[in-house]
Design a protein around this motif. Structure first.
Motif: not given
Length: 499
Positions: A411, A430, A433-434, A437, A444, A447, A454
């Protein structure tokens, strides 16, 4: 009365100066080609010029075929000759200065600054301030005290060439009309230990009418925190006439919320892009992002698409060939004798009329342990978007890959020193991480393909990054800690400072 006259003279100068810059802004492409051929002609009889057949160079294409992209190691044999006192090596005369910088593979680097190059360093800083005054239609700050957080102005000599940190060299060229307003004192500026120096700067400035403060964000934060600790007041309470903060060296955005918290209320900020090799750009509109590229300041620019950087046949583009919103390694040819020199910075154009850039990263500061090639601009933008959604204050951060975790998939580990943590760190993680991506398709894919899990956030104790800088002997001045790494060197140190 004197202050009234001073402010009005500054305003007139500023407006006349900005009016005079319209020509270079409109003719950048033509000016750049003419500049390159002029530099080549001037250096034709130097050792570098003879070795690279400058007499046969009649176009940009000729130059690119005769002169390969170089880094410091490539130019070091020439610079060593200059250090020994030899003349006509890289430029027509010996340099006026060597700007000494911290290297990695090369140890200390000695960047030549010619008598032609030095005035442009000062002129660029003045131009940045003049653009601000003209846009603001206000020069009130010129009547107050100004501080430049910088290295020691004490210089050594190498065969008659004055040598020191760039900020220390520049201190010798502050215009006389600003000297009476300038802090700290020479005695304080000569202090080598950064923490002792900042303590003395705090004592010298806390009772003054400070109107302009300049420095790189991490060290401004350190200075502000010490002021607040001693006085129990926010910075704008302590300095009610503070009008302008000038910063450079790193992207200001990740620090903005923390700075505003320390300041107490927003203060105008002006971002700049100076380096030992030249002063390349500044924010000509303090209310909009983007730095005006200085195309008439003795520097010819080339741009290598980042995805091709380091490859033997990489394209070398000029201003007229660049595309907007693409990342390019910045290559310089200067009137101080640097030829097709890779400075290590990555830029992204956001405008062509005039040419404006963002500094989007460093060629050597990225995370690509799994082929994702994440760059600084992506992580800074992802973090900015996340902080806007989940309010937090961040002092500093660093991203390192964890290739061999004790369990589970590898990671990206984000080491974050929070001034104020988000209410829900897991939701913050979270979202971050989004956002990553969205900005990096390779990440992306890793993952989605279950190659990586993540990202993980490791929160740090207060002053963790200062402790790291201190451990490396890089506390203060213009020293910056890389935000991205391809290894665990910095990460392993920060691991010992978990909160």
């Amino acid at each position: 009365m004197i202050n009234f006259i001073k402010k009005n003279i500054a305003l007139i100068w500023a407006k006349n100066h900005v009016k005079g810059t319209q020509s270079f802004k409109a003719n950048s492409v033509k000016n750049q080609e003419e500049l390159l051929l002029s530099l080549v002609k001037t250096a034709e009889k130097t050792l570098f010029g003879r070795t690279h057949q400058f007499e046969n160079i009649k176009s940009i294409q000729d130059f690119q075929s005769h002169v390969q992209i170089a880094d410091y190691e490539d130019l070091k044999p020439y610079i060593e000759k200059v250090k020994k006192g030899q003349r006509q090596i890289l430029w027509t005369d010996t340099p006026e200065y060597f700007a000494k910088t911290s290297g990695t593979t090369s140890g200390s680097k000695y960047i030549p600054i010619s008598k032609e190059g030095m005035p442009y360093q000062i002129a660029a800083a003045q131009s940045a301030i003049f653009h601000y005054i003209a846009q603001k239609n206000n020069a009130d700050f010129v009547t107050g005290k100004m501080i430049f957080l910088q290295g020691s102005p004490e210089l050594e000599e190498i065969n008659g060439i004055k040598t020191g940190r760039l900020s220390g060299i520049v201190a010798h060229h502050i215009p006389s009309y600003l000297q009476k307003n300038r802090l700290p004192s020479l005695k304080t500026n000569l202090i080598e230990d950064w923490e002792t120096k900042v303590d003395e700067i705090v004592k010298e400035t806390e009772k003054e009418n400070m109107t302009l403060i300049s420095g790189i964000p991490p060290w401004l934060i350190m200075y502000f925190e010490k002021l607040i600790e001693r006085n129990g007041k926010k910075i704008t309470e302590l300095f009610p006439n503070l009008q302008l903060i000038i910063t450079g060296g790193v992207n200001y955005e990740p620090y903005r919320e923390k700075m505003n918290e320390l300041l107490g209320k927003p203060v105008d900020t002006l971002q700049t892009f100076p380096a030992s090799e030249g002063f390349f750009a500044f924010q000509d509109n303090f209310e909009k992002e983007g730095l005006l590229l200085l195309t008439n300041h003795g520097i010819f620019y080339e741009f290598v698409p980042l995805e091709e950087y380091g490859k033997p046949e990489a394209k070398r583009l000029t201003l007229k060939e660049i595309e907007l919103h693409k990342d390019y390694a910045l290559i310089l040819t200067t009137n101080s004798g640097l030829w097709a020199y890779s400075i290590g910075d990555v830029v992204r154009f956001i405008s062509k009329d005039p040419y404006r850039i963002l500094v989007s990263g460093r060629t050597k500061h990225f995370t690509s342990a799994f082929g994702e090639h994440v760059i600084a601009f992506e992580v800074e933008e992802a973090l900015k978007a996340t902080v806007e959604k989940f309010p937090a204050q961040i002092t500093e951060f660093h991203l390192a890959p964890q290739v061999n975790p004790t369990e589970g998939l590898p990671y990206h580990e984000w080491f974050i020193e929070f001034e104020k943590e988000p209410e829900n760190l897991e939701n913050f993680r979270k979202n971050l991480d989004d956002e990553m991506r969205k900005r990096n398709t390779y990440y992306n894919d890793l993952i989605s393909g279950k190659i990586l899990q993540p990202l993980v956030i490791t929160t740090l104790k207060k002053n963790a990054f200062q402790d790291y800088a201190r451990s490396e002997g890089k506390l203060g001045g213009q020293n910056k800690i890389p935000r991205l790494a391809n290894d665990r060197k910095i990460g392993d140190f920060l691991e010992t400072h978990r909160s």
